[in-house]
Design a protein around this motif. Structure first.
Motif: not given
Length: 448
Positions: A183-206
Motif C-alpha cells: 500500500n506504500i505510495k507508487n508516485l512515479s508509477a501513478v504519474k506515469n499512468l496519468m500522462t503516458m497516453a499523451g492527452d488527459e482525455t485519453r485517460n478514462v475512469y470507469l
C-alpha cells in the motif's frame, strides 16, 4: 454462446494471453488478432511485490522489453485495475530513462483505463461520477491525496524497520510488512499512468455499467465494466465481511483476517511517531474511498495496527476494475483484485447474466479466499471436469508463501480449496508452476 452483433470491418478471430511470471503480482498482455491480419494489444496491470527467487534473470525490465517486442512497439490500451504495488509498480520510471515504466511509456498507448477512484481530483465527500465524463483533471490535488493516504503504509514500514519495531516473536509481523509495502505510495508509477497516453482525455475512469467507447481501438469487441460501483450506486466497497458462505473455507468457518484481532498489545508508544496527526490524517486530502479509514486510525492503539492496514488493503482491492471482453464467440474476464463487496453489486445487477458463458477467467487477487465468490464461480456454465473444447480456461498469477495463512487462519494465498476447485473444474494455468527462466504462460483462445 455469445451472440454478438458484428459491424462492418475486421473481426477478432483469436485471443492470446501472456501471463508473465512476476512472482507476487499481475501482468497480462492480451492480444486480439483480426481477420485482416492486424492485431490489437492490451496490457492489464504491470506490477510485483516479490519476483521469483529461483530465477536470477527475473525482473520487470525484462518483462517490459518482451512486451515491447510482442506488441511490435505499440500498445493500444493500458489497464491499471487498482493502485496496489503488485499491480502498478512496474509503471515506475527511472532517472536514466531506462526503467520498466519508461519502456511501457514508449509504447504510446491510445487509452489508459483505471477505476473511478483514480480520477485526479476527488472533491470532499465525492461519491463518484454520475457518468464517465464527470471525472475532473487536477494532478496537484491528486498528489496531495496520495501523500496523505500512503502515509499510513509508509509509517508501518518505518516502524517495522526501526529499533522500536514489533517483538520478533509477533506472528503477524511478516504479514504487516507485506500489507504496508503493497500500500506504500507508487508516485512515479501513478504519474506515469496519468500522462503516458499523451492527452488527459485519453485517460478514462470507469465504474459499473458505464459505457466505454473503444470501437475505434478495438473494432467489434465489446468491453463491459462490471465494477467497481460508485458510492452513489453502492456503499459496499467501503465494507469488508470477515466471513461469508461465498468464501473458500473448508468445514470450519474460521474468521478470515479476524484472527489478527487477538494480537497482544505490543507497545504503548505513539503509533506513528514520525508524523503529526494533522499531517497523516487530514481527511480533506484523502481520496473519497479512504476517508472512512481515517476515523479508525485517529484513536488507534498499536495492537490495532494490523487491522487498520488490512482494512486499507481491502478497501483498495475493492476499487478494482472488473472488465469483461466480449469478442467473437468468447468472453474473457479480468477482475483485478476485486473482493466480495465489489462483486456483490455486479452479481445483483442486470449484468450478472453476462458471466454465465465466460470462457476465460483471470483468477482474482492471486487466488485469495474472498476474490472468487462462489456466487460468481457457480454462474460459469463452462466449468466441468471433462476435457471438452469449450471448457473454462483460468489463469492465476501468484506466489505461495508471500501472503496470509498465519496461525491456522484460512488466509493463505493462493487458497488451496480454491486451487483444488480450479484444477478440477477448469483448465488452470498457474504462473508459479513455470520453470525458472520461463518468462510467461501463454493461453490461446479461438474466437470464431
Amino acid at each position: 454462446m455469445v451472440t454478438t452483433a458484428h459491424s462492418a470491418g475486421p473481426q477478432p478471430v483469436k485471443a492470446t494471453i501472456r501471463a508473465y511470471q512476476v512472482g507476487f503480482g499481475d501482468c497480462f498482455l492480451l492480444r486480439f488478432d483480426y481477420s485482416d491480419n492486424s492485431a490489437r494489444h492490451i496490457l492489464i496491470d504491470f506490477g510485483s511485490t516479490g519476483m521469483p527467487k529461483n530465477d536470477p534473470k527475473a525482473d520487470m525490465k525484462r518483462v517490459a522489453d518482451d512486451i515491447a517486442q510482442q506488441c511490435g512497439g505499440k500498445l493500444d490500451i493500458v489497464v491499471a485495475t487498482h493502485r496496489h504495488a503488485d499491480h502498478i509498480s512496474g509503471f515506475a520510471t527511472s532517472d536514466n530513462g531506462d526503467g520498466p515504466g519508461d519502456v511501457i511509456r514508449a509504447l504510446k498507448p491510445d487509452r489508459v483505463l483505471q477505476p473511478w477512484t483514480e480520477a485526479p481530483e476527488a472533491p470532499e465527500n465525492w461519491a463518484g461520477p454520475a457518468d464517465a465524463a464527470a471525472a475532473k483533471k487536477a494532478f496537484d490535488t491528486r498528489i496531495a491525496s496520495l501523500e496523505s493516504m500512503h502515509a499510513i503504509a509508509e509509517s508501518v514500514v518505518r516502524r517495522l524497520d526501526s529499533e522500536k519495531g514489533f517483538n520478533a516473536q509477533w506472528p503477524f509481523a511478516d504479514r504487516l510488512r507485506f500489507l504496508g509495502e503493497d500500500n506504500i505510495k507508487n508516485l512515479s508509477a501513478v504519474k506515469n499512468l496519468m500522462t503516458m497516453a499523451g492527452d488527459e482525455t485519453r485517460n478514462v475512469y470507469l465504474f459499473h455499467g458505464c459505457d466505454v467507447d473503444l470501437d475505434e481501438i478495438l473494432p467489434n469487441i465489446k468491453v463491459h465494466v462490471l465494477g467497481p460501483p460508485t458510492l452513489q450506486q453502492s456503499q459496499s466497497i467501503k465494507k469488508y465481511a470477515k466471513t461469508s458462505s461465498d468464501y473458500w473455507l473448508r468445514a470450519s468457518p474460521l474468521v478470515a483476517l479476524g484472527a489478527d484481532a487477538a494480537v497482544a498489545r505490543q507497545s504503548d508508544s505513539k503509533l506513528f511517531p514520525q508524523l503529526s496527526k494533522e499531517e497523516m490524517f487530514r481527511k480533506s486530502r484523502l481520496p473519497s474511498e479512504m476517508r472512512w479509514v481515517a476515523e479508525r486510525v485517529d484513536n488507534a492503539e498499536a495492537d490495532q495496527l494490523l487491522g487498520i492496514v488490512t482494512a486499507l488493503d481491502d478497501a483498495v482491492n475493492n476499487t478494482s476494475l472488473i472488465l469483461l471482453f466480449e469478442a467473437g464467440t468468447r468472453k474473457l474476464l479480468f477482475p483485478g483484485d476485486a473482493q466480495l463487496e465489489n462483486w456483490n453489486y455486479a452479481l445483483q445487477s442486470g449484468m450478472a447474466e453476462l458471466l454465465d458463458d465466460v470462457d476465460f477467467y483471470k483468477v482474482g487477487h492471486h487466488g485469495s479466499l474472498n476474490a472468487t465468490p462462489k456466487a460468481m464461480w457457480n454462474r460459469f456454465n463452462k466449468r466441468n471436469e471433462e476435457q471438452t473444447p469449450d471448457r473454462l480456461k483460468t489463469v492465476m498469477s501468484t506466489m505461495a508463501g508471500k501472503h496470509g495463512g498465519k496461525k491456522g487462519a484460512p488466509t493463505e494465498v493462493p487458497r488451496m480449496p480454491l486451487v483444488d476447485e480450479l484444477k478440477a473444474q477448469s483448465e488452470l494455468h498457474n504462473t508459479q508452476d513455470l520453470e525458472p527462466g520461463d518468462l510467461c504462460e501463454i493461453i490461446v483462445i479461438d474466437l470464431t
